[in-house]
Design a protein around this motif. Structure first.
Motif, PDB file in Angstrom:
ATOM      1  N   LEU A  49      39.661  45.278  28.641  1.00 34.28           N
ATOM      2  CA  LEU A  49      39.446  44.927  27.238  1.00 34.28           C
ATOM      3  C   LEU A  49      39.470  43.416  27.040  1.00 34.28           C
ATOM      4  CD1 LEU A  49      39.165  45.746  24.263  1.00 34.28           C
ATOM      5  CD2 LEU A  49      41.646  46.062  24.183  1.00 34.28           C
ATOM      6  N   PHE A  50      40.443  42.741  27.652  1.00 32.57           N
ATOM      7  CA  PHE A  50      40.569  41.279  27.526  1.00 32.57           C
ATOM      8  C   PHE A  50      39.345  40.568  28.117  1.00 32.57           C
ATOM      9  CE2 PHE A  50      41.957  37.185  29.349  1.00 32.57           C
ATOM     10  CZ  PHE A  50      42.380  36.547  28.181  1.00 32.57           C
ATOM     11  N   MET A  51      38.912  41.005  29.296  1.00 27.58           N
ATOM     12  CA  MET A  51      37.766  40.368  29.958  1.00 27.58           C
ATOM     13  C   MET A  51      36.464  40.612  29.192  1.00 27.58           C
ATOM     14  SD  MET A  51      39.147  38.770  32.385  1.00 27.58           S
ATOM     15  CE  MET A  51      40.794  38.777  33.106  1.00 27.58           C
ATOM     16  N   LEU A  52      36.281  41.832  28.684  1.00 28.10           N
ATOM     17  CA  LEU A  52      35.068  42.158  27.923  1.00 28.10           C
ATOM     18  C   LEU A  52      35.021  41.367  26.617  1.00 28.10           C
ATOM     19  CD1 LEU A  52      35.081  45.988  28.609  1.00 28.10           C
ATOM     20  CD2 LEU A  52      33.220  44.429  29.246  1.00 28.10           C
ATOM     21  N   TRP A  53      36.192  41.185  25.992  1.00 27.06           N
ATOM     22  CA  TRP A  53      36.226  40.389  24.751  1.00 27.06           C
ATOM     23  C   TRP A  53      35.783  38.950  25.045  1.00 27.06           C
ATOM     24  CZ3 TRP A  53      38.813  36.078  22.848  1.00 27.06           C
ATOM     25  CH2 TRP A  53      38.735  35.889  21.469  1.00 27.06           C
ATOM     26  N   ASN A  54      36.234  38.393  26.160  1.00 25.93           N
ATOM     27  CA  ASN A  54      35.811  37.041  26.538  1.00 25.93           C
ATOM     28  C   ASN A  54      34.333  36.985  26.918  1.00 25.93           C
ATOM     29  OD1 ASN A  54      38.131  34.912  26.676  1.00 25.93           O
ATOM     30  ND2 ASN A  54      39.060  36.793  27.422  1.00 25.93           N
ATOM     31  N   LEU A  55      33.838  38.041  27.584  1.00 19.89           N
ATOM     32  CA  LEU A  55      32.414  38.080  27.937  1.00 19.89           C
ATOM     33  C   LEU A  55      31.528  38.171  26.693  1.00 19.89           C
ATOM     34  CD1 LEU A  55      32.505  40.411  31.074  1.00 19.89           C
ATOM     35  CD2 LEU A  55      31.662  38.050  31.028  1.00 19.89           C
ATOM     36  N   SER A  56      32.061  38.714  25.613  1.00 18.21           N
ATOM     37  CA  SER A  56      31.279  38.797  24.369  1.00 18.21           C
ATOM     38  C   SER A  56      31.177  37.435  23.674  1.00 18.21           C
ATOM     39  CB  SER A  56      31.891  39.823  23.410  1.00 18.21           C
ATOM     40  OG  SER A  56      33.108  39.344  22.861  1.00 18.21           O
ATOM     41  N   HIS A  57      31.814  36.409  24.250  1.00 15.92           N
ATOM     42  CA  HIS A  57      31.771  35.061  23.673  1.00 15.92           C
ATOM     43  C   HIS A  57      31.081  34.051  24.593  1.00 15.92           C
ATOM     44  CE1 HIS A  57      34.825  36.952  21.130  1.00 15.92           C
ATOM     45  NE2 HIS A  57      34.644  35.975  20.261  1.00 15.92           N
ATOM     46  N   VAL A  58      30.354  34.527  25.626  1.00 15.07           N
ATOM     47  CA  VAL A  58      29.648  33.591  26.512  1.00 15.07           C
ATOM     48  C   VAL A  58      28.495  32.924  25.763  1.00 15.07           C
ATOM     49  CG1 VAL A  58      30.231  34.779  28.662  1.00 15.07           C
ATOM     50  CG2 VAL A  58      28.164  35.448  27.416  1.00 15.07           C
TER      51      VAL A  58
END
Length: 482
Positions: A346-355
Motif C-alpha cells: 500500500l505504501f509503495m503503490l501510494w508513492n508510485l501514484s505520485h511519480v
C-alpha cells in the motif's frame, strides 16, 4: 535440503529431484509468458501487424492457460505424474521451436499457444505434487522456493529479452530457452516419479465446454477491452458469454456426482479468503508490470533494455526473500507476514501514484523493489495457507482453482489498469492548450499512470482488511493425509 517420503505403493519418493524438475520447467514456462513483451515493437515491424494484433502474443498465452488449467484438475486424476510432466515439457519444446522458426505472425501465435499448453499443464501439476511429497510443516519453505520461480521468472523476462534484442534478434529469446527445456525433459524423465493416486472419474463433457466458454470468455473479454474499448460488441459478448457460462458451470459442479472442478473447496473459509487475497495481489502485480514499462519508456524516455534493468532488482529481491518468507510462515503462521506485506504494498503503490516525468529512475527502482518485498510476504504464504486448509482429496481442485483465477484476475487487472490510464490520459489532454505537442505524450501518459495506480491502492487496502481475518486452519479444516 534432503527429503524423502513413502508413496501409497510403499516406494521411496525422492522429493528434491522431483521438485528441481518442476522448478526448472516452471521457471522457463513463466519466463516465456513475459519474455516477448519487450520484442512487440520488433514483431510489429517484422510481420507488419498493428499493436492490437501483436498483443495476442501475450493474450493468447494467458487465454490458453485460463482455459486449460481448470481441465488439468481432471487430467491429474486420469494421467500419472510422469505422463503429465513429460507431456507438458514436450508441448513447451514444440511451441518454442515453432515460434522461433515462424515465417508468419499466425505461425508465431500458434507456437505461443502450443507453448502455453505446456505451461498450463505444468503449473497446477507442480502445486499438486509439492502438496503430496512434502509434509505440512515444510510446505511454507518449499512453496517459497516455488514462489521464487513463479515471481522471479516474469520479472527477469523483460530485462533478459531486452538485452538479447539489443545484441541479437527476437528469435534468440526462444533459442535461449530451448536448451533448458531439453535438459528438463531428460532430467525429469530420469527423476520424476508417479506420486498421485489415479481415480479416473467420469468425464463430464458439458462441464469442460462450460469451463472453456466461461474462463476463456472472461480472460478474452478483459484482455482485449484495453484496445477494443469496453463498449465494443466483441468485449460485451465475450464477458456476457463468459459470465453466464461460469454461473451455469458452477451450479452444475454442485449437482453432478463427479464434478470437473470441485467447488466444495470454497466451503473452507481460510481457503476462500486466501483465494480472494491472492487474486487481489496478482491484479496488483500484473497491473504494475504493464504500467511501469510504459512509464519508464514513454514517461522517462528510457530504452527497453534500461527499463527492463530498472525492474530487475525487484524480481531479484522477490526471488531471494521468497524462501525466507516461506520459512517464516512455517515458524510463525500467516499473521506475521500478511498484514505487514499488504501495508508495505500500500505504501509503495501510494508513492508510485505520485511519480512524475522528473522522477529519478533510481526512485522507481526503490519503489518497485519495495513493492516486491510486500508481494513476497503475501503471495506464496497466502497460497500455502489456503491449500493447507483443504483436505488432501481436494488438493487438485484447490490448486486448479487458484491458478485459473490467477489468470482471470491477471487479465482483469491488466485491462482495468490500461482502461484507467487511457481515460485519465485523454482527460488530461482535453485540459491542455496544445494536445498535439510531442512533449505532451510523456506528461499525459505519466498523468494516466498516476491515476491507474489508484487501482492497486484500492486492492492493497482490501488485502489489508482480508489479512486481519487470516488465522491458522481450524482442526475441522486441517487437511487429512492420504
Amino acid at each position: 535440503m534432503s527429503h524423502t517420503t513413502i508413496d501409497q505403493n510403499q516406494n521411496v519418493v525422492r522429493a528434491v529431484p522431483i521438485l528441481i524438475s518442476f522448478l526448472i520447467a516452471g521457471f522457463i514456462g513463466l519466463f516465456s509468458e513475459t519474455a516477448l513483451n519487450m520484442a512487440l515493437g520488433n514483431l510489429m515491424q517484422e510481420f507488419d501487424v498493428v499493436s492490437s494484433t501483436v498483443q495476442w502474443i501475450t493474450t493468447g498465452y494467458l487465454l490458453t492457460m485460463g482455459i486449460l488449467i481448470p481441465v488439468t484438475a481432471l487430467l491429474i486424476q486420469w494421467l500419472t505424474t510422469r505422463q503429465l510432466f513429460i507431456t507438458s515439457v514436450l508441448f513447451s519444446i514444440a511451441g518454442v521451436v515453432l515460434s522461433g522458426m515462424a515465417p508468419t505472425f499466425n505461425v508465431l501465435l500458434l507456437g505461443r499457444i502450443v507453448q502455453a499448453i505446456g505451461t498450463g499443464l505444468l503449473i497446477p501439476l507442480m502445486f499438486h505434487t509439492v502438496l503430496i511429497i512434502f509434509p505440512i510443516e515444510k510446505r511454507g519453505l518449499i512453496m517459497g522456493a516455488v514462489g521464487l520461480v513463479m515471481m522471479s521468472a516474469p520479472a527477469v523476462g523483460p530485462a533478459a529479452s531486452g538485452l538479447i534484442i539489443e545484441v541479437l534478434s527476437w528469435n534468440w529469446i526462444l533459442w535461449f530457452i530451448l536448451p533448458f527445456l531439453l535438459f528438463t525433459l531428460v532430467y525429469g524423465y530420469i527423476y520424476v516419479q508417479n506420486v498421485t493416486v489415479l481415480s479416473k472419474p467420469k468425464i463430464d463433457v458439458l462441464s469442460i465446454i462450460l469451463s472453456t466458454l466461461g474462463f476463456g470468455g472472461i480472460v478474452y473479454g478483459f484482455s482485449v477491452a484495453g484496445h477494443q474499448g469496453w463498449a465494443s460488441p466483441i468485449v460485451i459478448a465475450a464477458l456476457v458469454i463468459g459470465l453466464s457460462s461460469l454461473i451455469v458451470f458452477s451450479i452444475r459442479q454442485f449437482k453432478i456426482d463427479n464434478p470437473m472442478l470441485d467447488l466444495r473447496t470454497l466451503q473452507f473459509p481460510m481457503f476462500t479468503l486466501a483465494l480472494l487475497s491472492v487474486m487481489a495481489t496478482f491484479m496488483i502485480i500484473l497491473s504494475t508490470m504493464i504500467l511501469l514499462p510504459l512509464y519508464l519508456q514513454i514517461g522517462l524516455g528510457l530504452t527497453a533494455l534500461t527499463a527492463g534493468l530498472v525492474l530487475m532488482p525487484g524480481g531479484a529481491i522477490n526471488g531471494i526473500l521468497s524462501p525466507v518468507a516461506g520459512r517464516a510462515y512455517d515458524m510463525y503462521g500467516p499473521k506475521v507476514l500478511l498484514t505487514p506485506g499488504f501495508l508495505i504494498m500500500l505504501f509503495m503503490l501510494w508513492n508510485l501514484s505520485h511519480v512524475t516525468t522528473d522522477t529519478s529512475m533510481y526512485t522507481v527502482v526503490l519503489l518497485h523493489s519495495g513493492l516486491m518485498v510486500g508481494v513476497t510476504f503475501v503471495m506464496m504464504p497466502l497460497q500455502t495457507h489456503g491449500l493447507n486448509a483443504l483436505p488432501a482429496n481436494l488438493y487438485p481442485d484447490g490448486t486448479a482453482l487458484i491458478n485459473t483465477l490467477l489468470q482471470v484476475s491477471g487479465s482483469i487487472g491488466t485491462a482495468l489498469a490500461i482502461t484507467i490510464m487511457s481515460a485519465s490520459q485523454n482527460s488530461f489532454l482535453k485540459g491542455v492548450s496544445n494536445p498535439s505537442d510531442p512533449a505532451m505524450e510523456s506528461i499525459s501518459l505519466t498523468a494516466g499512470v498516476q491515476t491507474a495506480f489508484i487501482l492497486g491502492i484500492v486492492l492493497a487496502i482490501l488485502g489489508v482488511i482480508m489479512s486481519l481475518f487470516m488465522n491458522k486452519p481450524t482442526p475441522k479444516e486441517q487437511p487429512q493425509t492420504q
